[in-house]
Write an enzyme that holds these catalytic residues in place. Sequence first.
Site, PDB file in Angstrom:
ATOM      1  N   ARG B 267      -9.100  -1.648  -1.479  1.00  0.00           N
ATOM      2  CA  ARG B 267      -7.861  -1.125  -1.445  1.00  0.00           C
ATOM      3  C   ARG B 267      -7.103  -1.229  -3.001  1.00  0.00           C
ATOM      4  O   ARG B 267      -6.720  -2.343  -3.192  1.00  0.00           O
ATOM      5  CB  ARG B 267      -6.871  -1.734  -0.374  1.00  0.00           C
ATOM      6  CG  ARG B 267      -5.680  -1.344  -0.068  1.00  0.00           C
ATOM      7  CD  ARG B 267      -4.614  -2.384   0.602  1.00  0.00           C
ATOM      8  NE  ARG B 267      -4.257  -3.356  -0.283  1.00  0.00           N
ATOM      9  CZ  ARG B 267      -4.050  -4.749  -0.326  1.00  0.00           C
ATOM     10  NH1 ARG B 267      -4.095  -5.302   1.019  1.00  0.00           N
ATOM     11  NH2 ARG B 267      -3.577  -5.448  -1.362  1.00  0.00           N
ATOM     12  N   HIS B 271      -0.789  -3.319  -0.261  1.00  0.00           N
ATOM     13  CA  HIS B 271      -0.870  -3.033   1.105  1.00  0.00           C
ATOM     14  C   HIS B 271       0.002  -1.898   1.389  1.00  0.00           C
ATOM     15  O   HIS B 271      -0.256  -0.938   2.140  1.00  0.00           O
ATOM     16  CB  HIS B 271      -0.747  -4.336   1.817  1.00  0.00           C
ATOM     17  CG  HIS B 271      -0.546  -4.085   3.220  1.00  0.00           C
ATOM     18  ND1 HIS B 271      -1.697  -3.610   4.235  1.00  0.00           N
ATOM     19  CD2 HIS B 271       0.459  -3.987   4.154  1.00  0.00           C
ATOM     20  CE1 HIS B 271      -1.336  -3.669   5.473  1.00  0.00           C
ATOM     21  NE2 HIS B 271      -0.138  -3.726   5.470  1.00  0.00           N
ATOM     22  N   TYR B 280      -2.066 -12.363  -5.471  1.00  0.00           N
ATOM     23  CA  TYR B 280      -3.035 -12.941  -5.038  1.00  0.00           C
ATOM     24  C   TYR B 280      -4.390 -12.349  -5.220  1.00  0.00           C
ATOM     25  O   TYR B 280      -5.298 -12.826  -5.017  1.00  0.00           O
ATOM     26  CB  TYR B 280      -2.936 -12.791  -3.465  1.00  0.00           C
ATOM     27  CG  TYR B 280      -2.788 -11.174  -2.783  1.00  0.00           C
ATOM     28  CD1 TYR B 280      -3.821 -10.509  -2.702  1.00  0.00           C
ATOM     29  CD2 TYR B 280      -1.374 -10.926  -2.628  1.00  0.00           C
ATOM     30  CE1 TYR B 280      -3.549  -9.185  -1.992  1.00  0.00           C
ATOM     31  CE2 TYR B 280      -1.408  -9.633  -2.133  1.00  0.00           C
ATOM     32  CZ  TYR B 280      -2.429  -8.625  -1.978  1.00  0.00           C
ATOM     33  OH  TYR B 280      -2.148  -7.576  -1.355  1.00  0.00           O
TER      34      TYR B 280
HETATM   35  C1  LIG Z   1      -1.172  -7.394  15.945  1.00  0.00           C
HETATM   36  C2  LIG Z   1      -0.317  -7.595  14.392  1.00  0.00           C
HETATM   37  N1  LIG Z   1      -0.522  -8.809  13.746  1.00  0.00           N
HETATM   38  C3  LIG Z   1      -0.096  -8.707  12.565  1.00  0.00           C
HETATM   39  C4  LIG Z   1       0.638  -7.329  12.073  1.00  0.00           C
HETATM   40  C5  LIG Z   1       0.885  -7.182  10.555  1.00  0.00           C
HETATM   41  N2  LIG Z   1      -0.044  -6.529   9.842  1.00  0.00           N
HETATM   42  C6  LIG Z   1       0.257  -5.167   9.447  1.00  0.00           C
HETATM   43  S1  LIG Z   1      -1.158  -4.660   8.537  1.00  0.00           S
HETATM   44  C7  LIG Z   1      -1.862  -6.043   8.550  1.00  0.00           C
HETATM   45  C8  LIG Z   1      -3.214  -6.184   7.884  1.00  0.00           C
HETATM   46  C9  LIG Z   1      -4.313  -5.510   8.557  1.00  0.00           C
HETATM   47  O1  LIG Z   1      -5.404  -5.605   7.715  1.00  0.00           O
HETATM   48  P1  LIG Z   1      -6.688  -4.751   7.916  1.00  0.00           P
HETATM   49  O2  LIG Z   1      -7.074  -4.576   9.067  1.00  0.00           O
HETATM   50  O3  LIG Z   1      -7.618  -5.374   6.857  1.00  0.00           O
HETATM   51  O4  LIG Z   1      -6.228  -3.233   7.404  1.00  0.00           O
HETATM   52  P2  LIG Z   1      -5.839  -2.546   5.902  1.00  0.00           P
HETATM   53  O5  LIG Z   1      -4.221  -2.787   5.779  1.00  0.00           O
HETATM   54  O6  LIG Z   1      -6.540  -3.408   4.943  1.00  0.00           O
HETATM   55  O7  LIG Z   1      -5.909  -1.303   5.772  1.00  0.00           O
HETATM   56  C10 LIG Z   1      -1.017  -7.066   9.350  1.00  0.00           C
HETATM   57  C11 LIG Z   1      -1.614  -8.480   9.483  1.00  0.00           C
HETATM   58  C12 LIG Z   1       0.240  -6.161  12.809  1.00  0.00           C
HETATM   59  N3  LIG Z   1       0.954  -5.065  12.306  1.00  0.00           N
HETATM   60  N4  LIG Z   1      -0.041  -6.206  13.986  1.00  0.00           N
END
Ligand SMILES: Cc1ncc(C[n+]2csc(CCOP(=O)(O)OP(=O)(O)O)c2C)c(N)n1
Lengths: 442, 378
Positions: B267, B271, B280
């Site tokens: 990425r 985010h 970080y």
């Molecule tokens: C069930 C849930 N827990 C926490 C969140 C908060 N949240 C949004 S995106 C994210 C990170 C997800 O990371 P990843 O699956 O690696 O996807 P990326 O953003 O890297 O594409 C989190 C923790 C959420 N949206 N839903």
Amino acid sequence: MAFEFKLPDIGEGVVEGELTKWLVDEGAEVAEDTPLFEVLTDKVSAVIPSPRRGRVAKRHFGEGDVVPVGAVVLTIEESGAAPTAAASAPTAHAQAAPIASYVAAPAAPVAPVAPAAGATIAAPVTALTQANERVRAAPATRKLARSLGVDITRVAGTGDHGRVTQEDVTRAHAGASPAAAAPRASAPTAAVAPPRAPATPAAPVAPTALGADEVTKLLGLRRKISERMRHSRDTAAHFTYVDEVDFTAISALKDQLRDAGLRTTYLPFVMKAVAIVLQRPEFHSLNAHVDYQAGTLTKKAGVHLGIATATDAGLLVPVVQDVHGKSLRTLVGELSAVADAARANALPVASLSGSTFTITSLGKAGGMFATPIINQPEVAILGLHKIEKRPVVVGDAIVIRERMYMSCSFDHRIIDGHIGAAFVQAVRELLEAPALLLADLR
Amino acid sequence: MAASQPPPVEIAPLRVLRADGTILDPEFIDSVPASDIARLYAAMVAQRVYDDRMIKMQRQGRLGFYLACTGEEACAYGPAYALRDDDWMFPAYREPGVALWRGFPLQTWVDNLVGNCDDPVKGRQMPVHWSARAQNVVSISSPVGTQIPQCAGTAYAMRQRGDDAVAICFFGEGTSSEGDFHVGLNFAGVAKAPAIFFCRNNGYAISTPYEKTTATPHIALRALGYGIRGQVVDGNDLFAVIKAVREAAAFARAGHGPTLIEAKTYRLAAHSTSDDPKAYRSREEEAEAAAQDPLPRLRRWLEAQGLWDEAREQQTQAEASEAILAALARAEAKPHPPLTTLFDDVFAARTPLLEAQALELAAHLSSGDSAYRASGGH
Ligand SMILES: Cc1ncc(C[n+]2csc(CCOP(=O)(O)OP(=O)(O)O)c2C)c(N)n1
Ligand SMILES: [Mg+2]
């Protein structure tokens, strides 16, 4: 057409941001996307690009100000754009009468205040409110003022932002301080305050080469340092223990290494000694993080040493990881990389956290001893001072030895005095007899 | 009962295009028309222009939120290209490309981000939670992982019905440690559902690095535990992604069941607009990852084939910029969705309680002292 740019919520539920830097001056022409200013919020630091084209008519905040989300940060006098329907509502500054500018809807047919009366009535009311609002003081201070019969609106505050402190009140009560008798600067309380003493027609002062006093905002890193130091002092129960260490043996080792091509300072030796001692079970609580809110002490498995480092921007504490498992040679290399990065202002953010114990050293400017402030959430910090040749009594003779004071501050909430003392003694032993250091060296 | 031979799990990353733009697998290249590759590349370049514009819009206070896919474009455009238009797609929030490639109008995408009256979900969702029904792309859910069981169930239903379409869902490596991942993959494995679980391993779940979300060295290894096919692919290699998804789709259509694809990527951006990676991760790490960027890599190959040059690059960027600015101008000029629609769409018919609330709102709006406008507006 004036466009008022309000600070957007640039990070989901952020309520305010510190304006760290202006990137445009008043009067500057900006295009769409021209970077306007930098803002630091709880979540992100970001450059804010202009949504409009035009001239910067006014900057409403200064660098270092904390701007609430939704507050107008700057006004852009738009160029060329025809006023849109949404933007064509009359703006406040177009209104001539000062009262009217407080009335939101200029065209409202049923304004509650009759204009004629408003002009005469509103003024004293405003003045009174201001007088009340201007006094900043804690409830206890106000109570003290009441009990002493001191009119708090007449006390000059010496605290933060002109806050009236309890001392200010007692001083005013005693009539001791001339400041107490003077009206608070700019408070509209002329009617009740004694008149300001007229400027004394003093004899002409001889001109000096001094310029004006320089006022700077506490920005960014400086502000962070202030907050963290204050917090440490406010929470930890500091006690500082000082002892003298004989560095003659280490000094000889250092020379040997230099002759073999490894240039080092004393610091890596101290780091190794500290790491070895911290790994002993009886000193685990010194290599720890305290979380008073949660009521926990986390004894850390590895020894990661924060090295307090002066940079142009201010004090930073880069971390050397895993000191317990590193050779002296590795530490020498890492310290020099840290120093280079600090000089270039390029310390990676990731390298600035995770320390379990901190060492602060001023090198040759180290003086005799100090009272270091703990780098929280840690519970102890070691200060190193000047190493110099001093006369020492050995047996019954006076000999010249290389000596240094070490000042170690502990958080007495966590570390008892005898533990802290034993820790310093253990480090001293290793440094004075490096053979012992070697025994545990990894 | 004797267990049948489990499907293979391949952890050597599938790769077709090297970072220097040279080809490892010429045979595969022959299976993709060169003009398609140039179109895919142009679409990814445009995506980057859109992302850049949207982040600026958010910083200017014109969008509530945005989330870019910078560095991960191949993981959206590749699968969308590899699949048929009747295959169902369940994206996470980081793959607008899957819908845009299938012809989801740029204007509708932007209307959704702005939340105006032409937003298909009537301004009720956070920006980035768009919906492209006509493209067989299912609405984005905010809780991460929701789409995984949805995809498994849809794939199972299609198999029951005798369709030969497949369903694909997209999610991050962080999400693969959520319970929904287990539910979806286990079910799909048992049902031999024609599903593709496409995991974008971009190294981070917001600020949490990969190593802190799982102890497995490869997400794809988890396929073993579900008895399904697993495949690691270089997610910065558009060709490899296309190849992996094609193979998974063929495997599913042949009735062999699901594949878990792990696309290793990075990425490059934050985010989202609420995040600041400076807190970080190191600049060095980012620079290293940028050297693997899927766009320059593909461009090198295209240029070597004489299919691309600087002039085309400039032109593509300029056109994308113009298109997105025009769409935004139109989107911002449109009114908000009418307030009176607030009570629709959750129930097929309004419940008595909703009806009463709707009447109350109507009375308030017509009373003349309302700060709101019934017809929407700014
Ligand atoms: C069930 C849930 N827990 C926490 C969140 C908060 N949240 C949004 S995106 C994210 C990170 C997800 O990371 P990843 O699956 O690696 O996807 P990326 O953003 O890297 O594409 C989190 C923790 C959420 N949206 N839903
Ligand atoms: Mg991720």
